[in-house]
Design an enzyme around this catalytic site. Structure first.
Site, PDB file in Angstrom:
ATOM      1  N   ILE A  13       0.838  -1.212   0.000  1.00  0.00           N
ATOM      2  CA  ILE A  13       0.000   0.000   0.000  1.00  0.00           C
ATOM      3  C   ILE A  13       0.869   1.257   0.000  1.00  0.00           C
ATOM      4  O   ILE A  13       0.596   2.221  -0.726  1.00  0.00           O
ATOM      5  CB  ILE A  13      -0.976  -0.011   1.202  1.00  0.00           C
ATOM      6  CG1 ILE A  13      -1.817  -1.286   1.179  1.00  0.00           C
ATOM      7  CG2 ILE A  13      -1.880   1.225   1.172  1.00  0.00           C
ATOM      8  CD1 ILE A  13      -2.700  -1.479   2.404  1.00  0.00           C
ATOM      9  N   THR A 126      -6.539  -0.905  10.334  1.00  0.00           N
ATOM     10  CA  THR A 126      -7.317  -1.930   9.635  1.00  0.00           C
ATOM     11  C   THR A 126      -8.663  -2.171  10.312  1.00  0.00           C
ATOM     12  O   THR A 126      -8.793  -1.999  11.533  1.00  0.00           O
ATOM     13  CB  THR A 126      -6.505  -3.243   9.615  1.00  0.00           C
ATOM     14  OG1 THR A 126      -7.355  -4.335   9.266  1.00  0.00           O
ATOM     15  CG2 THR A 126      -5.909  -3.566  10.981  1.00  0.00           C
ATOM     16  N   ASP A 127      -9.623  -2.627   9.524  1.00  0.00           N
ATOM     17  CA  ASP A 127     -10.928  -2.972  10.106  1.00  0.00           C
ATOM     18  C   ASP A 127     -10.836  -4.211  11.007  1.00  0.00           C
ATOM     19  O   ASP A 127     -11.743  -4.489  11.782  1.00  0.00           O
ATOM     20  CB  ASP A 127     -11.976  -3.204   9.003  1.00  0.00           C
ATOM     21  CG  ASP A 127     -11.630  -4.333   8.032  1.00  0.00           C
ATOM     22  OD1 ASP A 127     -10.514  -4.886   8.123  1.00  0.00           O
ATOM     23  OD2 ASP A 127     -12.480  -4.659   7.180  1.00  0.00           O
ATOM     24  N   GLU A 128      -9.707  -4.941  10.899  1.00  0.00           N
ATOM     25  CA  GLU A 128      -9.589  -6.175  11.683  1.00  0.00           C
ATOM     26  C   GLU A 128      -9.542  -5.902  13.182  1.00  0.00           C
ATOM     27  O   GLU A 128      -9.752  -6.806  13.986  1.00  0.00           O
ATOM     28  CB  GLU A 128      -8.368  -6.982  11.226  1.00  0.00           C
ATOM     29  CG  GLU A 128      -8.466  -7.318   9.749  1.00  0.00           C
ATOM     30  CD  GLU A 128      -7.474  -8.355   9.252  1.00  0.00           C
ATOM     31  OE1 GLU A 128      -7.006  -9.174  10.044  1.00  0.00           O
ATOM     32  OE2 GLU A 128      -7.194  -8.337   8.037  1.00  0.00           O
ATOM     33  N   TYR A 151      -1.962 -10.295  14.862  1.00  0.00           N
ATOM     34  CA  TYR A 151      -1.826  -9.130  13.971  1.00  0.00           C
ATOM     35  C   TYR A 151      -2.804  -8.032  14.364  1.00  0.00           C
ATOM     36  O   TYR A 151      -2.424  -6.884  14.601  1.00  0.00           O
ATOM     37  CB  TYR A 151      -2.057  -9.549  12.511  1.00  0.00           C
ATOM     38  CG  TYR A 151      -2.352  -8.373  11.583  1.00  0.00           C
ATOM     39  CD1 TYR A 151      -1.377  -7.420  11.314  1.00  0.00           C
ATOM     40  CD2 TYR A 151      -3.620  -8.216  10.996  1.00  0.00           C
ATOM     41  CE1 TYR A 151      -1.647  -6.331  10.484  1.00  0.00           C
ATOM     42  CE2 TYR A 151      -3.890  -7.139  10.164  1.00  0.00           C
ATOM     43  CZ  TYR A 151      -2.893  -6.195   9.910  1.00  0.00           C
ATOM     44  OH  TYR A 151      -3.168  -5.115   9.098  1.00  0.00           O
ATOM     45  N   LYS A 155      -2.292  -4.181  15.933  1.00  0.00           N
ATOM     46  CA  LYS A 155      -2.764  -2.961  15.261  1.00  0.00           C
ATOM     47  C   LYS A 155      -3.701  -2.175  16.180  1.00  0.00           C
ATOM     48  O   LYS A 155      -3.655  -0.945  16.222  1.00  0.00           O
ATOM     49  CB  LYS A 155      -3.480  -3.307  13.950  1.00  0.00           C
ATOM     50  CG  LYS A 155      -2.602  -3.871  12.848  1.00  0.00           C
ATOM     51  CD  LYS A 155      -1.530  -2.909  12.360  1.00  0.00           C
ATOM     52  CE  LYS A 155      -2.074  -1.744  11.552  1.00  0.00           C
ATOM     53  NZ  LYS A 155      -0.974  -0.899  11.001  1.00  0.00           N
TER      54      LYS A 155
HETATM   55  P1  NAD Z   1       3.125  -4.878   3.479  1.00  0.00           P
HETATM   56  O1  NAD Z   1       3.436  -6.036   4.356  1.00  0.00           O
HETATM   57  O2  NAD Z   1       3.004  -5.073   2.012  1.00  0.00           O
HETATM   58  O3  NAD Z   1       4.260  -3.751   3.685  1.00  0.00           O
HETATM   59  C1  NAD Z   1       4.763  -3.402   4.930  1.00  0.00           C
HETATM   60  C2  NAD Z   1       6.020  -2.553   4.713  1.00  0.00           C
HETATM   61  O4  NAD Z   1       6.515  -2.174   6.016  1.00  0.00           O
HETATM   62  C3  NAD Z   1       7.155  -3.318   4.016  1.00  0.00           C
HETATM   63  O5  NAD Z   1       7.753  -2.493   3.033  1.00  0.00           O
HETATM   64  C4  NAD Z   1       8.150  -3.603   5.142  1.00  0.00           C
HETATM   65  O6  NAD Z   1       9.496  -3.679   4.701  1.00  0.00           O
HETATM   66  C5  NAD Z   1       7.924  -2.401   6.060  1.00  0.00           C
HETATM   67  N1  NAD Z   1       8.299  -2.681   7.458  1.00  0.00           N
HETATM   68  C6  NAD Z   1       7.945  -3.773   8.199  1.00  0.00           C
HETATM   69  N2  NAD Z   1       8.510  -3.681   9.420  1.00  0.00           N
HETATM   70  C7  NAD Z   1       9.183  -2.491   9.458  1.00  0.00           C
HETATM   71  C8  NAD Z   1       9.945  -1.828  10.450  1.00  0.00           C
HETATM   72  N3  NAD Z   1      10.116  -2.376  11.657  1.00  0.00           N
HETATM   73  N4  NAD Z   1      10.485  -0.628  10.154  1.00  0.00           N
HETATM   74  C9  NAD Z   1      10.314  -0.074   8.928  1.00  0.00           C
HETATM   75  N5  NAD Z   1       9.621  -0.673   7.941  1.00  0.00           N
HETATM   76  C10 NAD Z   1       9.057  -1.871   8.207  1.00  0.00           C
HETATM   77  O7  NAD Z   1       1.823  -4.227   4.094  1.00  0.00           O
HETATM   78  P2  NAD Z   1       0.628  -3.469   3.359  1.00  0.00           P
HETATM   79  O8  NAD Z   1      -0.380  -4.458   2.933  1.00  0.00           O
HETATM   80  O9  NAD Z   1       1.194  -2.499   2.387  1.00  0.00           O
HETATM   81  O10 NAD Z   1      -0.002  -2.673   4.602  1.00  0.00           O
HETATM   82  C11 NAD Z   1       0.446  -1.362   4.935  1.00  0.00           C
HETATM   83  C12 NAD Z   1      -0.315  -0.869   6.148  1.00  0.00           C
HETATM   84  O11 NAD Z   1      -1.709  -0.878   5.884  1.00  0.00           O
HETATM   85  C13 NAD Z   1      -0.114  -1.745   7.397  1.00  0.00           C
HETATM   86  O12 NAD Z   1      -0.022  -0.898   8.503  1.00  0.00           O
HETATM   87  C14 NAD Z   1      -1.387  -2.588   7.446  1.00  0.00           C
HETATM   88  O13 NAD Z   1      -1.689  -2.949   8.770  1.00  0.00           O
HETATM   89  C15 NAD Z   1      -2.398  -1.615   6.880  1.00  0.00           C
HETATM   90  N6  NAD Z   1      -3.562  -2.224   6.214  1.00  0.00           N
HETATM   91  C16 NAD Z   1      -3.398  -3.171   5.251  1.00  0.00           C
HETATM   92  C17 NAD Z   1      -4.505  -3.695   4.603  1.00  0.00           C
HETATM   93  C18 NAD Z   1      -4.367  -4.724   3.495  1.00  0.00           C
HETATM   94  O14 NAD Z   1      -5.373  -5.231   3.010  1.00  0.00           O
HETATM   95  N7  NAD Z   1      -3.155  -5.049   3.036  1.00  0.00           N
HETATM   96  C19 NAD Z   1      -5.793  -3.260   4.954  1.00  0.00           C
HETATM   97  C20 NAD Z   1      -5.929  -2.283   5.949  1.00  0.00           C
HETATM   98  C21 NAD Z   1      -4.804  -1.764   6.560  1.00  0.00           C
HETATM   99  P1  TYD Z   2      -5.752 -12.530   3.680  1.00  0.00           P
HETATM  100  O1  TYD Z   2      -5.466 -12.066   2.293  1.00  0.00           O
HETATM  101  O2  TYD Z   2      -4.672 -13.242   4.428  1.00  0.00           O
HETATM  102  O3  TYD Z   2      -6.308 -11.264   4.482  1.00  0.00           O
HETATM  103  P2  TYD Z   2      -6.948 -11.168   5.974  1.00  0.00           P
HETATM  104  O4  TYD Z   2      -6.755 -12.461   6.671  1.00  0.00           O
HETATM  105  O5  TYD Z   2      -6.139 -10.070   6.589  1.00  0.00           O
HETATM  106  O6  TYD Z   2      -8.385 -10.811   5.753  1.00  0.00           O
HETATM  107  O7  TYD Z   2      -6.992 -13.507   3.637  1.00  0.00           O
HETATM  108  C1  TYD Z   2      -8.255 -13.099   3.122  1.00  0.00           C
HETATM  109  C2  TYD Z   2      -9.229 -14.236   3.331  1.00  0.00           C
HETATM  110  O8  TYD Z   2      -8.818 -15.351   2.519  1.00  0.00           O
HETATM  111  C3  TYD Z   2      -9.264 -14.766   4.753  1.00  0.00           C
HETATM  112  O9  TYD Z   2     -10.608 -15.122   5.069  1.00  0.00           O
HETATM  113  C4  TYD Z   2      -8.400 -16.011   4.727  1.00  0.00           C
HETATM  114  C5  TYD Z   2      -8.602 -16.529   3.311  1.00  0.00           C
HETATM  115  N1  TYD Z   2      -7.436 -17.246   2.720  1.00  0.00           N
HETATM  116  C6  TYD Z   2      -7.625 -18.528   2.182  1.00  0.00           C
HETATM  117  O10 TYD Z   2      -8.724 -19.082   2.178  1.00  0.00           O
HETATM  118  N2  TYD Z   2      -6.535 -19.151   1.632  1.00  0.00           N
HETATM  119  C7  TYD Z   2      -5.294 -18.583   1.601  1.00  0.00           C
HETATM  120  O11 TYD Z   2      -4.330 -19.231   1.109  1.00  0.00           O
HETATM  121  C8  TYD Z   2      -5.135 -17.257   2.149  1.00  0.00           C
HETATM  122  C9  TYD Z   2      -3.803 -16.590   2.142  1.00  0.00           C
HETATM  123  C10 TYD Z   2      -6.247 -16.631   2.698  1.00  0.00           C
END
Ligand code: NAD
Ligand code: TYD
Length: 340
Positions: A13, A126-128, A151, A155
């Site tokens: 992101i 996150t909504d989680e 996780y 958060k």
């Molecule tokens: P990601 O895992 O793709 O990226 C995380 C980044 O943080 C990586 O570049 C990693 O190198 C860096 N990082 C990790 N530990 C670090 C540290 N100690 N110091 C500096 N950098 C560090 O994650 P993402 O999916 O891009 O998520 C970004 C943010 O958005 C997170 O805070 C996550 O909780 C939040 N978020 C994600 C989602 C989703 O669906 N992916 C949804 C809602 C919120």
């Molecule tokens: P994920 O992408 O890990 O996001 P989050 O757990 O943060 O919502 O998973 C999305 C949904 O997909 C979750 O209900 C778990 C399910 N899932 C599978 O069924 N198989 C998989 O291999 C993975 C990675 C996730």
């Protein structure tokens, strides 16, 4: 010019945010602090690296000395904290690094932000943190926090610490809580890219439990547009939910990927469920829509096709990252789920 510390900007992101925002805004100077864990990839930022308003620092947000040095050196007045360990399954395998980065790291940033009197601190959440829903209802900003995985617990702790800095010190904090993102540059451990890549390899698609868990999906660009808006105009001390009202059952997403890539549903393999698997997430985003005028631009049907196309066209990007560490993680996670 706004001097902004963006943490975790080499992840999914954060890198989409930086690439997008440098094009949209000419008054942002971005310092990207990222540890480059398995999830961080500088290749994601190729289009931004020669921009004079962008610089990269490899480092850990838990390193207070480094963080304070950066605030001073770059006269940081704004922070957007994306940096996190972000994957539920990994947090189940081991929670310690989640606590360290997500809780302690956020606290280090908050303390530095307090000392250098930042004008805005946006905590990306996150909504989680709200836990799990039954068949009915939506998460609103007033839903009590009830995180279930290591996780989401980490958060939630970070959110509460950020809001405590607002209440206690009057720090201009805003918190965003977004639903599940998808789009280009997402690390293939998450549902959508994992299913696309396994399908392209004709590998089994591991669906947890009965496949009927529901997530509320948003295209990453819409999330980042919302972050920019809250960063700019959100009221301090407030939480803003971000979601596109696009609920989908996991199994329907998997089938959609298969259909789009013309592959048989025989690739689907139901595997042992994730421990403590949240059943349903769904976001009420009325607040950001009515107060700040945000609404999503992308609908799921089109943006998922765009995303599948991106993974088809960028094979080199993901082939490079699904070696080494990722392979051993994959084997460790799925071996005890009886996936062949
Ligand atoms: P990601 O895992 O793709 O990226 C995380 C980044 O943080 C990586 O570049 C990693 O190198 C860096 N990082 C990790 N530990 C670090 C540290 N100690 N110091 C500096 N950098 C560090 O994650 P993402 O999916 O891009 O998520 C970004 C943010 O958005 C997170 O805070 C996550 O909780 C939040 N978020 C994600 C989602 C989703 O669906 N992916 C949804 C809602 C919120
Ligand atoms: P994920 O992408 O890990 O996001 P989050 O757990 O943060 O919502 O998973 C999305 C949904 O997909 C979750 O209900 C778990 C399910 N899932 C599978 O069924 N198989 C998989 O291999 C993975 C990675 C996730």
């Amino acid at each position: 010019m706004k001097s902004i510390l963006v943490t975790g900007g080499a992840g999914f992101i954060g890198s989409n945010f930086i690439n997008h925002i440098l094009k949209e805004r000419d008054d942002y100077n971005i310092v990207n602090l990222d540890k480059l864990t398995y999830a961080g990839n500088l290749e994601n930022l190729k289009e931004s690296e020669s921009n004079p308003r962008y610089s990269f620092v490899r480092g850990d947000i838990t390193n207070a000395e480094l963080v304070h040095y950066l605030f001073q050196k770059h006269s940081i007045k704004y922070v957007i904290n994306f940096a996190a360990e972000s994957h539920v399954d990994r947090s189940i395998l081991g929670s310690e690094i989640f606590f360290r980065t997500n809780v302690i790291g956020t606290n280090v940033l908050l303390e530095a932000a307090r000392r250098y009197e930042v004008e805005r601190f946006l905590q990306v959440s996150t909504d989680e943190v709200y836990g799990s829903l039954g068949e009915e209802g939506l998460f609103s900003e007033t839903t009590p926090l009830s995180p279930n995985s290591p996780y989401s617990a980490s958060k939630a702790s970070a959110d509460m610490m950020a809001l405590a800095f607002y209440h206690t010190y009057g720090m201009p904090v805003v918190v965003t809580r977004c639903s599940n993102n998808y789009g280009p540059l997402q690390f293939p451990e998450k549902l959508i890219p994992l299913m696309i890549i396994n399908t392209l390899y004709d590998k089994k698609l591991p669906v947890y439990g009965d496949g009927l868990n529901v997530r509320d999906w948003i295209y990453v660009i819409d999330h980042n547009r919302a972050i920019d808006l809250v960063f700019d105009k959100g009221r301090i001390g407030q939480v803003y939910n971000i979601g596109a009202s696009q609920e989908m059952k996991n199994i329907d997403i998997v089938k959609l990927v298969l259909k789009n890539l013309n592959k048989s549903e025989e690739l689907i393999e139901y595997v042992k469920d994730r421990p403590g698997h949240d059943r349903r997430y769904a976001i009420d985003s009325t607040k950001i829509r009515t107060e700040l005028g945000w609404k999503p631009k992308y609908c799921f049907e089109e943006a998922i096709v765009k995303t599948i196309e991106w993974y088809k066209e960028n094979r080199k990007w993901w082939e490079r990252i699904i070696t080494g560490e990722y392979q051993s993680y994959y084997e460790r996670l799925y071996s005890n789920r009886s996936l062949q």
